[in-house]
Scaffold this active site. Structure first.
Site, PDB file in Angstrom:
ATOM      1  N   ASN A  36      -2.788  19.177  -2.114  1.00  0.00           N
ATOM      2  CA  ASN A  36      -3.816  18.510  -1.324  1.00  0.00           C
ATOM      3  C   ASN A  36      -3.519  18.504   0.177  1.00  0.00           C
ATOM      4  O   ASN A  36      -4.394  18.815   0.992  1.00  0.00           O
ATOM      5  CB  ASN A  36      -3.924  17.087  -1.890  1.00  0.00           C
ATOM      6  CG  ASN A  36      -4.894  16.258  -1.139  1.00  0.00           C
ATOM      7  OD1 ASN A  36      -4.498  15.500  -0.270  1.00  0.00           O
ATOM      8  ND2 ASN A  36      -6.154  16.421  -1.442  1.00  0.00           N
ATOM      9  N   LYS A  63       0.843  -1.195   0.000  1.00  0.00           N
ATOM     10  CA  LYS A  63       0.000   0.000   0.000  1.00  0.00           C
ATOM     11  C   LYS A  63       0.873   1.237   0.000  1.00  0.00           C
ATOM     12  O   LYS A  63       1.803   1.352   0.815  1.00  0.00           O
ATOM     13  CB  LYS A  63      -0.897   0.015   1.260  1.00  0.00           C
ATOM     14  CG  LYS A  63      -1.864   1.181   1.281  1.00  0.00           C
ATOM     15  CD  LYS A  63      -3.091   0.912   0.442  1.00  0.00           C
ATOM     16  CE  LYS A  63      -3.895   2.145   0.106  1.00  0.00           C
ATOM     17  NZ  LYS A  63      -3.444   2.846  -1.141  1.00  0.00           N
ATOM     18  N   LYS A 100       5.304   3.828   8.447  1.00  0.00           N
ATOM     19  CA  LYS A 100       4.135   4.699   8.603  1.00  0.00           C
ATOM     20  C   LYS A 100       2.864   3.847   8.663  1.00  0.00           C
ATOM     21  O   LYS A 100       2.029   4.007   9.547  1.00  0.00           O
ATOM     22  CB  LYS A 100       4.065   5.657   7.411  1.00  0.00           C
ATOM     23  CG  LYS A 100       2.916   6.638   7.474  1.00  0.00           C
ATOM     24  CD  LYS A 100       2.547   7.223   6.124  1.00  0.00           C
ATOM     25  CE  LYS A 100       3.717   7.852   5.408  1.00  0.00           C
ATOM     26  NZ  LYS A 100       3.301   8.679   4.259  1.00  0.00           N
ATOM     27  N   GLY A 160      -2.781   8.165  -4.588  1.00  0.00           N
ATOM     28  CA  GLY A 160      -2.088   9.328  -5.120  1.00  0.00           C
ATOM     29  C   GLY A 160      -0.895   9.741  -4.278  1.00  0.00           C
ATOM     30  O   GLY A 160      -0.635   9.200  -3.207  1.00  0.00           O
ATOM     31  N   ASP A 161      -0.157  10.691  -4.791  1.00  0.00           N
ATOM     32  CA  ASP A 161       0.921  11.381  -4.084  1.00  0.00           C
ATOM     33  C   ASP A 161       1.127  12.651  -4.907  1.00  0.00           C
ATOM     34  O   ASP A 161       0.209  13.063  -5.626  1.00  0.00           O
ATOM     35  CB  ASP A 161       2.184  10.496  -4.016  1.00  0.00           C
ATOM     36  CG  ASP A 161       3.211  10.990  -2.991  1.00  0.00           C
ATOM     37  OD1 ASP A 161       3.076  10.672  -1.804  1.00  0.00           O
ATOM     38  OD2 ASP A 161       4.161  11.717  -3.378  1.00  0.00           O
ATOM     39  N   SER A 195      -7.143   5.721   3.389  1.00  0.00           N
ATOM     40  CA  SER A 195      -7.126   4.780   2.257  1.00  0.00           C
ATOM     41  C   SER A 195      -7.525   3.386   2.741  1.00  0.00           C
ATOM     42  O   SER A 195      -8.281   2.672   2.073  1.00  0.00           O
ATOM     43  CB  SER A 195      -5.730   4.693   1.653  1.00  0.00           C
ATOM     44  OG  SER A 195      -5.495   5.749   0.753  1.00  0.00           O
ATOM     45  N   THR A 203      -5.011  13.568   4.762  1.00  0.00           N
ATOM     46  CA  THR A 203      -3.598  13.745   5.133  1.00  0.00           C
ATOM     47  C   THR A 203      -3.445  15.062   5.890  1.00  0.00           C
ATOM     48  O   THR A 203      -2.820  15.118   6.964  1.00  0.00           O
ATOM     49  CB  THR A 203      -2.673  13.708   3.900  1.00  0.00           C
ATOM     50  OG1 THR A 203      -3.018  12.579   3.113  1.00  0.00           O
ATOM     51  CG2 THR A 203      -1.214  13.617   4.306  1.00  0.00           C
ATOM     52  N   LYS A 209       5.554   1.980  -2.925  1.00  0.00           N
ATOM     53  CA  LYS A 209       5.430   3.291  -3.554  1.00  0.00           C
ATOM     54  C   LYS A 209       5.716   3.123  -5.031  1.00  0.00           C
ATOM     55  O   LYS A 209       6.435   2.194  -5.422  1.00  0.00           O
ATOM     56  CB  LYS A 209       6.454   4.272  -2.945  1.00  0.00           C
ATOM     57  CG  LYS A 209       6.031   5.706  -3.071  1.00  0.00           C
ATOM     58  CD  LYS A 209       5.088   6.098  -1.956  1.00  0.00           C
ATOM     59  CE  LYS A 209       4.502   7.463  -2.138  1.00  0.00           C
ATOM     60  NZ  LYS A 209       3.822   7.902  -0.899  1.00  0.00           N
ATOM     61  N   GLN A 218       7.013   4.261   3.958  1.00  0.00           N
ATOM     62  CA  GLN A 218       5.622   3.800   3.973  1.00  0.00           C
ATOM     63  C   GLN A 218       5.452   2.526   4.810  1.00  0.00           C
ATOM     64  O   GLN A 218       4.427   2.353   5.465  1.00  0.00           O
ATOM     65  CB  GLN A 218       5.169   3.557   2.529  1.00  0.00           C
ATOM     66  CG  GLN A 218       3.661   3.577   2.338  1.00  0.00           C
ATOM     67  CD  GLN A 218       3.086   4.980   2.139  1.00  0.00           C
ATOM     68  OE1 GLN A 218       3.644   5.762   1.417  1.00  0.00           O
ATOM     69  NE2 GLN A 218       1.976   5.269   2.789  1.00  0.00           N
TER      70      GLN A 218
HETATM   71  N1  GLU Z   1       0.921   9.104  -0.744  1.00  0.00           N
HETATM   72  C1  GLU Z   1       0.324   9.060   0.555  1.00  0.00           C
HETATM   73  C2  GLU Z   1       1.378   8.825   1.599  1.00  0.00           C
HETATM   74  O1  GLU Z   1       2.489   9.271   1.446  1.00  0.00           O
HETATM   75  C3  GLU Z   1      -0.880   8.132   0.632  1.00  0.00           C
HETATM   76  C4  GLU Z   1      -0.654   6.707   0.324  1.00  0.00           C
HETATM   77  C5  GLU Z   1      -1.941   5.897   0.243  1.00  0.00           C
HETATM   78  O2  GLU Z   1      -3.014   6.398   0.532  1.00  0.00           O
HETATM   79  O3  GLU Z   1      -1.815   4.720  -0.123  1.00  0.00           O
HETATM   80  O4  GLU Z   1       1.154   8.236   2.635  1.00  0.00           O
END
Ligand code: GLU
Length: 448
Positions: A244, A93, A117, A168-169, A380, A213, A129, A114
């Site tokens: 965003n 994810k 996190k 997204g990012d 998410s 976020t 990612k 990630q």
């Molecule tokens: N890009 C976001 C992050 O850095 C969201 C990632 C997601 O929702 O999968 O955490």
């Protein structure tokens, strides 16, 4: 402890040797493993089983060609990436980033962050990612669509609601998610909603995901302040960026009674001492896709500085919400000298190692991205839950869930930092709490 420190140093040297030229990835690895000494002392089997060495090696890395044709008939070739880093806690994810600076080192740093996190959120999601060096800036909708279709034509075979779930990012918002999901659906002949998150609520997306976020980051700052007997009410805040994350961080700050006086984009900084008018920022950025400098055409009382440094503006609360390494040691020094008492990272790794050191040593409330920006990916995961049960929750209910998750992330980091002898240090708290959750699952699964 000396022996453990030597071992960690060796692991880091090996990571640098095996991944040459990937500066951001090295930086992200160093920050995590520098916190793990006391964990290895307490749990020597993590070292015996080479858990850190295994975590530093992605489970799978996909690099692919993305050819597409622009509006004038010219052929372009971009590079696509998906780094599937760790899947012991759930399907891979993490978001997709479309930005010209993207190369393997950026995607690996983001994927590595990630893992931890996502682990501290307590949700069942692994870490990944992806993205491309494609620059959506100045491209027409049709060009962005053709790029997204080409990107997904390759990536679709690696995705699935139980396998890998992008979102997204930077450079990937609602428009791109629509084109990506549309192409996935065509390629697979499956309406598999849970394969991507950040979808429009009109067709399977979760309410609050867009805001999550930014909102989550402010909830985290609120928790840090509460733990010190303070609140956001009346605080002067500066939020970098105007994408965003920044927009919805500003919205929640204003809702909680704080005053936001500055925001920015990659060209310059807006300082509006009377308070940023969010409707204008939203119109410029979300609807018209313009530059932030145009804010002063509407609000003449504000000041725009091309290429300025937003951290020179005095504030009590700073939210770096733009991109990695945007806040350096000099900026951290200025913030502290100007009386900043809290920093909540909305972006991923926005503070340089020197800045992080200053924040931690100063004893201010410093929430690293791994903890403070986990609200996006958590929501998410809530979107995945709704897709799996073919349900759609209300805005209020979803925001309440987000609030609880941020409060749990805060508690987990806070308590872990205390347990390991560094009270108030959320860097240590987040890294150790995230690492332990992943490490325990890896041990349970055997040598994988
Ligand atoms: N890009 C976001 C992050 O850095 C969201 C990632 C997601 O929702 O999968 O955490």
């Amino acid at each position: 402890m000396k022996q453990v420190e030597g071992r960690i140093k060796q692991i880091f040297e090996q990571v640098v040797r095996r991944n040459p030229g990937e500066a951001e990835f090295h930086q992200a690895v160093k920050e995590v493993i520098d916190c793990l000494g006391p964990v290895l002392v307490k749990h020597p089997h993590y070292a015996d089983q080479k858990i850190i060495e295994r975590i530093c090696e992605p489970e799978r890395q996909i690099i692919f060609r993305v050819p597409w044709i622009d509006d004038h008939g010219e052929v372009h070739i971009n590079r696509g990436f998906r780094v599937q880093f760790n899947s012991v806690l759930g399907p891979y994810k993490g978001g997709l980033r479309f930005h010209p600076s993207v190369y393997l080192g950026i995607i690996k740093f983001l994927g590595f962050e990630q893992i931890f996190k996502n682990a501290v959120t307590g949700m069942p999601i692994g870490g990944a990612k992806g993205g491309s060096d494609f620059d959506p800036k100045g491209r027409s909708d049709a060009e962005v669509m053709r790029f997204c279709q080409s990107f997904m034509t390759e990536l679709h075979r690696h995705l699935g609601e139980y396998t890998d779930v992008p979102a997204g990012d930077i450079g990937v918002g609602a428009r791109e998610i629509g084109y990506l999901f549309g192409q996935f659906k065509r390629m697979t002949n499956r309406y598999e909603s849970g394969v991507i998150t950040g979808k429009s609520p009109l067709w399977g997306g979760a309410l609050v995901r867009r805001e999550s976020t930014g909102y989550g980051c402010v909830f985290f700052v609120d928790e840090m302040l509460k733990a010190r007997g303070q609140s956001l009410e009346g605080m002067t805040c500066v939020v970098s960026g105007s994408g965003n994350v920044a927009i919805y961080a500003m919205e929640k700050l204003q809702q909680l009674g704080a005053k936001v006086v500055a925001c920015s984009d990659s060209n310059g900084v807006i300082h509006d001492a009377t308070g940023i008018k969010l409707d204008t920022v939203k119109r410029l950025k979300e609807v018209e896709r313009r530059r932030i400098r145009d804010y002063v055409q509407v609000h003449r009382e504000a000041h725009y500085s091309e290429g300025g440094c937003i951290w020179d503006i005095a504030c009590q609360v700073a939210i770096p919400g733009a991109t990695e390494n945007e806040l350096d040691e000099r900026a951290a020094r200025t913030l502290l000298a100007n009386g900043c008492i809290a920093v909540g990272e909305g972006a991923n790794m926005p503070s340089t190692p020197g800045a992080v050191k200053l924040f931690v040593e100063s004893g201010i409330a410093y929430g690293p991205g791994k903890a403070a920006n986990g609200g996006g990916v958590s929501t998410s995961a809530l979107e995945m839950q709704q897709n799996a049960s073919r349900d759609a929750w209300t805005f209020e209910f979803t925001e309440q869930r987000l609030r609880e998750i941020m409060s749990n992330i805060h508690r987990s980091c806070y308590e872990t930092a205390e347990e390991y002898g560094s009270p108030g240090n959320y860097v240590i708290g987040a890294n150790i709490a995230g690492f332990k959750r992943v490490a325990e699952a890896m041990l349970a699964f055997g040598v994988i």
